[in-house]
Write a protein that holds these residues in place. Structure first.
Motif, PDB file in Angstrom:
ATOM      1  N   SER A  75       0.836  -1.212   0.000  1.00 29.87           N
ATOM      2  CA  SER A  75       0.000   0.000   0.000  1.00 29.87           C
ATOM      3  C   SER A  75       0.863   1.252   0.000  1.00 29.87           C
ATOM      4  O   SER A  75       0.555   2.236  -0.691  1.00 29.87           O
ATOM      5  CB  SER A  75      -0.935   0.009   1.204  1.00 29.87           C
ATOM      6  OG  SER A  75      -1.992  -0.903   1.037  1.00 29.87           O
ATOM      7  N   ALA A  82       2.240   1.610  -3.503  1.00 31.25           N
ATOM      8  CA  ALA A  82       1.190   2.080  -4.417  1.00 31.25           C
ATOM      9  C   ALA A  82       0.966   3.577  -4.264  1.00 31.25           C
ATOM     10  O   ALA A  82       0.793   4.303  -5.260  1.00 31.25           O
ATOM     11  CB  ALA A  82      -0.111   1.319  -4.160  1.00 31.25           C
ATOM     12  N   GLU A 104      -6.019  -4.681  -7.174  1.00 30.42           N
ATOM     13  CA  GLU A 104      -6.284  -4.794  -5.731  1.00 30.42           C
ATOM     14  C   GLU A 104      -5.817  -3.549  -4.972  1.00 30.42           C
ATOM     15  O   GLU A 104      -6.492  -3.067  -4.067  1.00 30.42           O
ATOM     16  CB  GLU A 104      -5.593  -6.038  -5.169  1.00 30.42           C
ATOM     17  CG  GLU A 104      -5.814  -6.285  -3.688  1.00 30.42           C
ATOM     18  CD  GLU A 104      -7.236  -6.689  -3.368  1.00 30.42           C
ATOM     19  OE1 GLU A 104      -7.678  -6.467  -2.215  1.00 30.42           O
ATOM     20  OE2 GLU A 104      -7.926  -7.224  -4.263  1.00 30.42           O
ATOM     21  N   TYR A 105      -4.656  -3.025  -5.359  1.00 31.30           N
ATOM     22  CA  TYR A 105      -4.075  -1.892  -4.621  1.00 31.30           C
ATOM     23  C   TYR A 105      -4.338  -0.541  -5.290  1.00 31.30           C
ATOM     24  O   TYR A 105      -3.862   0.492  -4.810  1.00 31.30           O
ATOM     25  CB  TYR A 105      -2.568  -2.106  -4.443  1.00 31.30           C
ATOM     26  CG  TYR A 105      -2.237  -3.091  -3.338  1.00 31.30           C
ATOM     27  CD1 TYR A 105      -2.089  -2.678  -2.012  1.00 31.30           C
ATOM     28  CD2 TYR A 105      -2.090  -4.444  -3.606  1.00 31.30           C
ATOM     29  CE1 TYR A 105      -1.780  -3.569  -1.006  1.00 31.30           C
ATOM     30  CE2 TYR A 105      -1.786  -5.363  -2.599  1.00 31.30           C
ATOM     31  CZ  TYR A 105      -1.634  -4.914  -1.296  1.00 31.30           C
ATOM     32  OH  TYR A 105      -1.340  -5.810  -0.291  1.00 31.30           O
ATOM     33  N   ASP A 153       2.288  -7.561   2.304  1.00 33.51           N
ATOM     34  CA  ASP A 153       1.124  -7.684   1.417  1.00 33.51           C
ATOM     35  C   ASP A 153      -0.108  -7.435   2.292  1.00 33.51           C
ATOM     36  O   ASP A 153      -0.822  -8.343   2.676  1.00 33.51           O
ATOM     37  CB  ASP A 153       1.097  -9.077   0.798  1.00 33.51           C
ATOM     38  CG  ASP A 153      -0.074  -9.287  -0.151  1.00 33.51           C
ATOM     39  OD1 ASP A 153      -0.743  -8.300  -0.510  1.00 33.51           O
ATOM     40  OD2 ASP A 153      -0.325 -10.454  -0.525  1.00 33.51           O
ATOM     41  N   LYS A 193      -2.999  -6.349   1.938  1.00 36.55           N
ATOM     42  CA  LYS A 193      -4.353  -6.708   1.498  1.00 36.55           C
ATOM     43  C   LYS A 193      -4.454  -8.194   1.144  1.00 36.55           C
ATOM     44  O   LYS A 193      -5.450  -8.637   0.576  1.00 36.55           O
ATOM     45  CB  LYS A 193      -4.761  -5.852   0.294  1.00 36.55           C
ATOM     46  CG  LYS A 193      -4.912  -4.371   0.641  1.00 36.55           C
ATOM     47  CD  LYS A 193      -5.535  -3.588  -0.513  1.00 36.55           C
ATOM     48  CE  LYS A 193      -5.741  -2.124  -0.120  1.00 36.55           C
ATOM     49  NZ  LYS A 193      -6.414  -1.352  -1.199  1.00 36.55           N
TER      50      LYS A 193
END
Length: 295
Positions: free
Chosen positions: A144, A147, A177-178, A226, A228
């Motif tokens: 995150s 990102a 996803e991110y 990770d 998520k």
């Protein structure tokens, strides 16, 4: 990582030449063609021999060739990864947690005459890594965080292998996803093993790695969290033909004892002894089994 499939005709021919599964007390042990798998095949061979089994070791095979050989009765036993069976061999696209993944592949592969024994705590999944000092300086500890930096326009070169940008369980799904888009100009495609070298030599800021690779600790890399839980679980697990296990039921306890001792840290250390310290597969396998009192 263990997920790079090798489908050459040479390997396929080697598998075709394998004899059919031997009688009880003689076990054909298989293995793939990278360090971790070569180590597991060697450790399994020595462990079974110490328990009075005759072993025919057939390692150095590609994933698809090895799996086909096991389904066809040419390989009795090898160590597989839960995520590989789920996605590659059973075409399951559903996102599942570690326990669900294990349960699903156990159920699906049972229909093919294969039994999954106790999964280890070694999860050789995809991971993103940075040099530890660089990650701290940039304030990046999770995907995150990475990102957010990319979305803010920060340029961070990312070393990846050829297949990762196109895989649904790779960059395609990761970006979705991110909620970010890695600029194509910052993706540096190369062979999997070279991503570690590129990151270590400061040619890139981020590298694609596999979680149990010994070079992560040896090069002082930090694996980004990770947060998520995007990447599938790839628990290293002994998989045996059900027919073989029925004929040799004590194999379950023997293999589960070894599986219970394996973790990310253990496999990173063993892999590093081969890839970084240049010890032989044979020496590392024997010394570990003796240290753990398994032989």
């Amino acid at each position: 990582m263990f997920r790079n499939l090798v489908k050459s005709l040479a390997l396929a021919g080697a598998v075709t030449a394998l004899p059919l599964t031997a009688q009880a007390q003689e076990i054909v042990v298989g293995g793939k063609n990278f360090t971790e798998q070569l180590l597991m095949a060697e450790m399994t061979t020595r462990l079974l021999e110490a328990n009075d089994y005759e072993v025919d070791k057939r390692d150095g095979l590609g994933s698809t060739a090895l799996r086909s050989a096991q389904e066809n009765g040419q390989i009795d036993l090898y160590w597989e990864y839960t995520g590989t069976s789920l996605i590659t061999y059973n075409d399951v696209e559903e996102r599942l947690g570690p326990e669900e993944t294990y349960e699903r592949v156990s159920e699906l592969d049972a229909e093919k005459g294969l039994t999954w024994l106790q999964p280890s705590n070694a999860n050789n999944t995809y991971a993103l890594a940075m040099r530890e000092a660089d990650a701290e300086e940039r304030g990046i500890s999770s995907i995150s965080d990475l990102a957010a930096k990319i979305n803010d326009g920060e340029e961070l070169d990312f070393a990846v292998n050829a297949e990762f940008p196109r895989r649904p369980d790779g960059l395609v799904g990761l970006q979705e996803e991110y909620d970010f888009n890695y600029p194509r100009g910052n993706l540096k495609t190369m062979e999997s093993g070279l991503t570690y070298q590129a990151l270590n030599e400061e040619q890139v800021e981020v590298g694609l790695v596999f979680a149990t690779d010994g070079r992560i600790a040896a090069f002082n890399f930090v694996v980004l969290e990770d947060d998520k839980d995007f990447f599938p679980d790839y628990a290293l697990t002994p998989v045996i033909r059900t027919e073989t296990l029925d004929a040799n039921p004590d194999l379950e306890g023997i293999l589960n004892e070894l599986s219970g001792k394996l973790s990310d840290d253990v496999m990173q250390s063993l892999n590093a002894r081969v890839d970084v310290e240049r010890e032989t597969i044979e020496d590392v396998a024997e010394s570990y089994l003796k240290e753990e009192g398994l032989i």
